[in-house]
Design an enzyme around this catalytic site. Structure first.
Site, PDB file in Angstrom:
ATOM      1  N   ARG A  34       0.699  -1.280  -0.041  1.00 54.72           N
ATOM      2  CA  ARG A  34       0.007  -0.091   0.219  1.00 54.72           C
ATOM      3  C   ARG A  34       0.847   1.180   0.094  1.00 54.72           C
ATOM      4  O   ARG A  34       0.530   2.309  -0.873  1.00 54.72           O
ATOM      5  CB  ARG A  34      -0.770  -0.150   1.195  1.00 54.72           C
ATOM      6  CG  ARG A  34      -1.813   1.088   1.514  1.00 54.72           C
ATOM      7  CD  ARG A  34      -2.403   1.430   2.706  1.00 54.72           C
ATOM      8  NE  ARG A  34      -2.817  -0.039   3.219  1.00 54.72           N
ATOM      9  CZ  ARG A  34      -3.981  -0.337   3.304  1.00 54.72           C
ATOM     10  NH1 ARG A  34      -5.050   0.283   2.961  1.00 54.72           N
ATOM     11  NH2 ARG A  34      -4.231  -1.414   3.896  1.00 54.72           N
TER      12      ARG A  34
ATOM     13  N   TYR B 107     -14.541  -1.795   5.452  1.00 50.92           N
ATOM     14  CA  TYR B 107     -13.800  -1.614   6.700  1.00 50.92           C
ATOM     15  C   TYR B 107     -14.250  -0.154   7.070  1.00 50.92           C
ATOM     16  O   TYR B 107     -13.688   0.340   8.047  1.00 50.92           O
ATOM     17  CB  TYR B 107     -12.277  -1.435   6.180  1.00 50.92           C
ATOM     18  CG  TYR B 107     -11.550  -2.502   5.634  1.00 50.92           C
ATOM     19  CD1 TYR B 107     -11.826  -3.888   6.159  1.00 50.92           C
ATOM     20  CD2 TYR B 107     -11.090  -2.490   4.252  1.00 50.92           C
ATOM     21  CE1 TYR B 107     -11.055  -4.844   5.511  1.00 50.92           C
ATOM     22  CE2 TYR B 107     -10.334  -3.374   3.748  1.00 50.92           C
ATOM     23  CZ  TYR B 107     -10.448  -4.716   4.437  1.00 50.92           C
ATOM     24  OH  TYR B 107      -9.921  -5.754   3.718  1.00 50.92           O
TER      25      TYR B 107
ATOM     26  N   CYS C 254     -26.880  -1.209  -6.297  1.00 47.88           N
ATOM     27  CA  CYS C 254     -28.160  -1.400  -5.722  1.00 47.88           C
ATOM     28  C   CYS C 254     -27.933  -1.781  -4.179  1.00 47.88           C
ATOM     29  O   CYS C 254     -28.369  -2.966  -3.827  1.00 47.88           O
ATOM     30  CB  CYS C 254     -28.962  -2.242  -6.263  1.00 47.88           C
ATOM     31  SG  CYS C 254     -30.714  -2.426  -5.891  1.00 47.88           S
TER      32      CYS C 254
ATOM     33  N   TYR D  70      -5.794  -1.600  -3.169  1.00 50.36           N
ATOM     34  CA  TYR D  70      -6.814  -2.428  -2.514  1.00 50.36           C
ATOM     35  C   TYR D  70      -8.150  -2.018  -3.371  1.00 50.36           C
ATOM     36  O   TYR D  70      -9.137  -2.151  -2.761  1.00 50.36           O
ATOM     37  CB  TYR D  70      -6.797  -2.504  -1.334  1.00 50.36           C
ATOM     38  CG  TYR D  70      -5.809  -3.116  -0.676  1.00 50.36           C
ATOM     39  CD1 TYR D  70      -5.466  -4.654  -0.704  1.00 50.36           C
ATOM     40  CD2 TYR D  70      -4.736  -2.508   0.103  1.00 50.36           C
ATOM     41  CE1 TYR D  70      -4.332  -5.252  -0.239  1.00 50.36           C
ATOM     42  CE2 TYR D  70      -3.602  -2.956   0.513  1.00 50.36           C
ATOM     43  CZ  TYR D  70      -3.641  -4.511   0.336  1.00 50.36           C
ATOM     44  OH  TYR D  70      -2.304  -5.027   1.126  1.00 50.36           O
TER      45      TYR D  70
END
Length: 467
Positions: free
Chosen positions: A314, A362, A389, A419
């Site tokens: 990340r 998260y 939806c 991610y």
């Protein structure tokens, strides 16, 4: 005027057009026309060429952060006359281009599925520079990894020892392995992102490590290289890493009685800024603090510092990514609450949880700005939502955007390099968007966007016509 739902941490910006530096690629700015530019290309140009939604990666940013990460850990290790290897955690986002950029920057690549292994190999990655993770590797995946010569397989359970040993024996090779252990350190992050406490699916406890290592050493087809520990993801400080390092080094020292242990892998999980209040520690500081902790513990125990490894993902690609969306409908909703009436403005865009699942998974917080123009309107608290939806289809939960944001505008959401594409889905049969690299004002496709035809091609009944 009704109150708003603004959380305490979110301040009203003095300039709703400003780009908080910590959440955007470092070269990002606004052009004279008001466009946000990423890698020298304007949002208007990128949208005209690639459509929306589109995930844009600043290539120079990715390469720079990869090189800076390697340099940070090499400098930290050199201070103690130690050696270090940095793996890029491919789960953050992997494509053949990304794998090549990492290899060129001096990193190895960490994969955790047969698919990620295939991508790394297709990129031309030397198998010896790959590490293979996974808590439930299939026999086929293990056999493939052993056969191609993957440098290290990370053992995740006792039963996996025998399966990897059998595959290595069948291939006539001696496979290098690490053992993933849980240090018991609970990282300061979301529960789903904390991976070193005992009650979770990865690895084994430190108490069970001696028996698992003994089983490995009993197999002639396996070479035990050391322990691996990963305490979680999106971690800002070094305290958890330092404590985990101390515990794992203690286990490493105890296991030395059974033979040489040349390596120690302490994982990754280094965080990035998603909002203006996020303040992750610089990678150089984290590297120094963690390596210092290992060195101190080794000195206390009178043992040599093993070859260290780390697995950032990340922190290399996350901040380099900016997703561009087109605004569709907007509306205000007045809600009666115990504190009185509150107003929430919804700004709907043409993507959502199919290209960024992190908010739904998260409760992740993101930032956003108008990307195709500047505005003189006042900031208005807004919620950027997707077109799926699901009521939980939220892209940016709380953000101040100009009051005149309207249909047709382009909204940019920064810090989406990690991610987002990796977790993308076809929910509601929405094609996944392209991933585009930009450098020196030129863009190129890293991963092609899907089409409706691509979706129908997987439907076995689509070519049968109407019943």
């Amino acid at each position: 005027m009704p109150a708003t739902f603004a959380p305490d941490w979110l301040a009203v910006p003095a300039d709703v057009n400003e780009l908080p530096a910590q959440v955007w690629p470092r070269r990002t700015k606004r052009s004279e026309s008001g466009d946000i530019t990423v890698g020298g290309a304007t949002a208007t140009e990128l949208v005209a060429k690639h459509g929306t939604p589109v995930l844009v990666l600043d290539e120079a940013e990715v390469r720079d952060r990869a090189a800076e990460t390697v340099a940070a850990f090499q400098t930290a290790a050199a201070a103690h006359n130690a050696d270090v290897t940095v793996y890029y955690a491919g789960k953050a986002f992997l494509s053949t281009h990304i794998a090549r950029w990492m290899l060129e920057a001096g990193l190895n690549v960490d994969v955790c599925s047969g698919g990620e292994l295939a991508v790394a190999l297709a990129a031309g990655a030397p198998p010896a520079r790959l590490g293979f993770h996974g808590n439930n590797k299939s026999d086929a995946e293990i056999a493939r990894a052993v056969t191609v010569g993957v440098g290290t397989i990370i053992i995740d359970s006792r039963e996996e020892v025998d399966r990897v040993a059998e595959a290595a024996a069948a291939a006539g090779t001696r496979q290098r392995v690490l053992v993933r252990v849980n240090s018991g350190v609970h990282a300061e992050t979301h529960d789903f992102l904390a991976t070193a406490h005992e009650d979770q699916k990865f690895g084994i406890t430190l108490a069970d490590a001696p028996a698992v290592v003994a089983a490995i050493r009993a197999h002639a087809s396996l070479e035990f290289r050391g322990l691996h520990c990963h305490i979680g993801s999106q971690i800002f400080g070094a305290s958890g890493f330092r404590e985990s390092a101390r515990r794992v080094v203690a286990a490493h020292a105890d296991l030395l009685a059974g033979g040489e242990i040349p390596q120690l892998n302490l994982g990754g999980g280094f965080g990035i800024a998603y909002t203006s209040i996020d303040d992750p520690a610089p990678i150089a500081d984290l590297a120094r603090d963690i390596v210092d902790a290992v060195a101190d513990e080794c000195a206390t125990r009178g043992i040599a510092i093993p070859h260290l490894s780390f697995e950032p993902g990340r922190s290399i690609v996350g901040t380099a990514g900016v997703t561009l969306y087109r605004v569709g409908t907007t509306k205000e909703v007045t809600v009666d609450t115990p504190e009185g009436e509150k107003v929430r403005r919804y700004i709907s865009v043409d993507g959502g949880m199919s290209d960024n699942a992190r908010t739904a998974l998260y409760g992740a917080q993101y930032s956003a700005r108008l990307a195709n123009r500047t505005s003189g309107s006042a900031p208005q608290l807004s919620r950027v939502v997707g077109m799926h939806c699901e009521s939980g289809d939220i892209v940016v939960d709380h953000e101040y955007l100009p009051a005149d944001a309207t249909r047709g505008d382009v909204v940019a959401v920064p810090a989406t390099g990690a991610y987002c594409a990796a977790l993308a889905s076809n929910y509601n049969h929405v094609p996944r968007p392209p991933v585009v690299a930009v450098r020196d004002g030129e863009s190129r496709i890293l991963v092609r966007g899907e089409t409706i035809d691509d979706l129908l091609a997987r439907d076995a009944g689509a070519d049968e016509g109407e019943a």
